[in-house]
Design a protein around this motif. Structure first.
Motif, short mmCIF file in Angstrom:
data_model
loop_
_atom_site.label_atom_id
_atom_site.label_comp_id
_atom_site.label_asym_id
_atom_site.label_seq_id
_atom_site.Cartn_x
_atom_site.Cartn_y
_atom_site.Cartn_z
N SER A 1 0.85 -1.18 0.00
CA SER A 1 0.00 0.00 0.00
C SER A 1 0.88 1.23 0.00
O SER A 1 1.67 1.44 0.92
CB SER A 1 -0.92 0.00 1.23
OG SER A 1 -1.70 1.18 1.28
N ASP A 2 0.76 2.06 -1.07
CA ASP A 2 1.56 3.28 -1.18
C ASP A 2 3.05 3.00 -1.01
O ASP A 2 3.78 3.76 -0.36
CB ASP A 2 1.10 4.31 -0.14
CG ASP A 2 -0.35 4.74 -0.33
OD1 ASP A 2 -0.79 4.77 -1.49
OD2 ASP A 2 -1.01 5.02 0.67
N THR B 1 -0.16 4.80 13.22
CA THR B 1 -1.28 4.03 12.69
C THR B 1 -0.80 3.25 11.49
O THR B 1 -0.22 3.83 10.56
CB THR B 1 -2.45 4.95 12.29
OG1 THR B 1 -2.92 5.66 13.44
CG2 THR B 1 -3.60 4.14 11.70
N ALA C 1 -3.14 -3.43 4.53
CA ALA C 1 -3.52 -3.14 3.15
C ALA C 1 -4.38 -4.23 2.52
O ALA C 1 -4.27 -5.41 2.83
CB ALA C 1 -2.25 -2.94 2.31
N PRO D 1 -1.73 0.80 8.37
CA PRO D 1 -2.79 0.23 7.54
C PRO D 1 -2.52 -1.24 7.23
O PRO D 1 -1.39 -1.61 6.92
CB PRO D 1 -2.73 1.08 6.27
CG PRO D 1 -1.31 1.54 6.19
CD PRO D 1 -0.85 1.71 7.62
N GLY E 1 -11.76 -0.26 11.21
CA GLY E 1 -11.59 -0.11 9.78
C GLY E 1 -10.50 -1.02 9.26
O GLY E 1 -10.50 -2.22 9.53
N HIS E 2 -9.52 -0.45 8.56
CA HIS E 2 -8.45 -1.24 7.96
C HIS E 2 -7.10 -0.90 8.56
O HIS E 2 -6.06 -1.06 7.90
CB HIS E 2 -8.42 -1.03 6.44
CG HIS E 2 -9.56 -1.69 5.73
ND1 HIS E 2 -9.68 -1.69 4.36
CD2 HIS E 2 -10.62 -2.38 6.20
CE1 HIS E 2 -10.78 -2.34 4.02
NE2 HIS E 2 -11.36 -2.77 5.12
N SER E 3 -7.07 -0.43 9.81
CA SER E 3 -5.81 -0.04 10.43
C SER E 3 -5.73 -0.51 11.87
O SER E 3 -6.75 -0.76 12.51
CB SER E 3 -5.64 1.50 10.40
OG SER E 3 -5.65 2.00 9.08
N ASP F 1 -9.09 -0.25 14.85
CA ASP F 1 -9.95 0.93 14.75
C ASP F 1 -11.32 0.63 14.15
O ASP F 1 -12.12 1.54 13.93
CB ASP F 1 -9.26 2.03 13.95
CG ASP F 1 -9.04 1.64 12.48
OD1 ASP F 1 -9.35 0.48 12.11
OD2 ASP F 1 -8.56 2.49 11.71
#
Length: 232
Positions: free
Chosen positions: A79-80, A197, A201, A199, A167-169, A165
């Motif tokens: 990711s990135d 934090t 991915a 992520p 979410g995805h992190s 969290d």
């Protein structure tokens, strides 16, 4: 009696052929699903996909699979430009709806676990010289890790809490900054580097990270969700 016996033999043969065709078809489908999952989620290698239930062909005709299991070892997701390695991944998908010529798959609900070693987490944090290890049991569950190594001209040893969290992190937050840093007014600067934090991915859309647990050998992150998009 002879006619009945012959009919029975024919039925047994036909059933055997149906089972063989069903198993061959499900094997092909599992391989295609694994390839699609690798492409859609940007994984470094192909996961193992197991379509549960029998017969498979009737599930396909209905356009919905009852239960699909996905597992993988030693995956890396980018990711990135950052790559996070997973020691293992396991997911259970329920009520998987197929559409668009089987190129799209959405699960009514899904749950799973991602396991990371401390070496995996250390690479993801990516601070030169910093070591990540087990931080001991956490009150009320959760995950605690120890960060140690040279930081800001001093030697750091701090216990941090790792949390999900939804979410995805996952977030890492130091429980308390050592006096050697806070007394010099370096707490904010230190936290800027170690309270991070991370992520996870390429998790499927609709799947969220819900909890984190730590043990001597690594960290388990649990995820679940509804209307989880596996491929589109």
């Amino acid at each position: 009696m002879r006619v009945a016996r012959n009919v029975l033999i024919v039925l047994v043969v036909l059933f055997g052929l149906f089972v063989a065709a069903d198993r061959i078809t499900v094997s092909i489908a599992q391989n295609k699903a694994a390839q699609q999952a690798q492409t859609t989620q940007g994984l470094s290698s192909k996961p193992h996909v197991s379509i549960e239930g029998f017969p498979f062909l009737t599930q396909v005709l209905s356009g919905k699979l009852d239960h699909v299991k996905v597992s993988a070892q030693g995956l890396a997701a980018s990711s990135d430009g950052q790559q996070v390695r997973f020691e293992s991944l396991h997911a259970d998908l329920h009520g998987v709806k197929l559409s668009n010529g089987f190129r799209s798959a959405v699960a009514d609900r899904a749950d799973g676990q991602v396991f990371l070693t401390y070496a995996d987490l250390q690479k993801a944090i990516n601070i030169p010289g910093l070591t990540v290890s087990y931080g001991g049991p956490a009150a009320g569950g959760g995950a605690r890790v120890r960060l140690s190594g040279p930081m800001l001209g001093s030697q750091l040893s701090v216990v941090s809490t790792l949390s999900a969290d939804g979410g995805h992190s996952v977030a890492l937050h130091a429980d308390k900054v050592p006096t050697a840093f806070s007394a010099l007014g370096l707490e904010n600067q230190l936290r800027h580097q170690i309270d991070v934090t991370l992520p996870i991915a390429h998790l499927p859309e609709g799947l969220g990270l819900t909890s984190v647990a730590a043990a001597q050998d690594g960290i388990t992150v649990t995820a679940d969700g509804h209307h989880v998009v596996l491929a589109n």
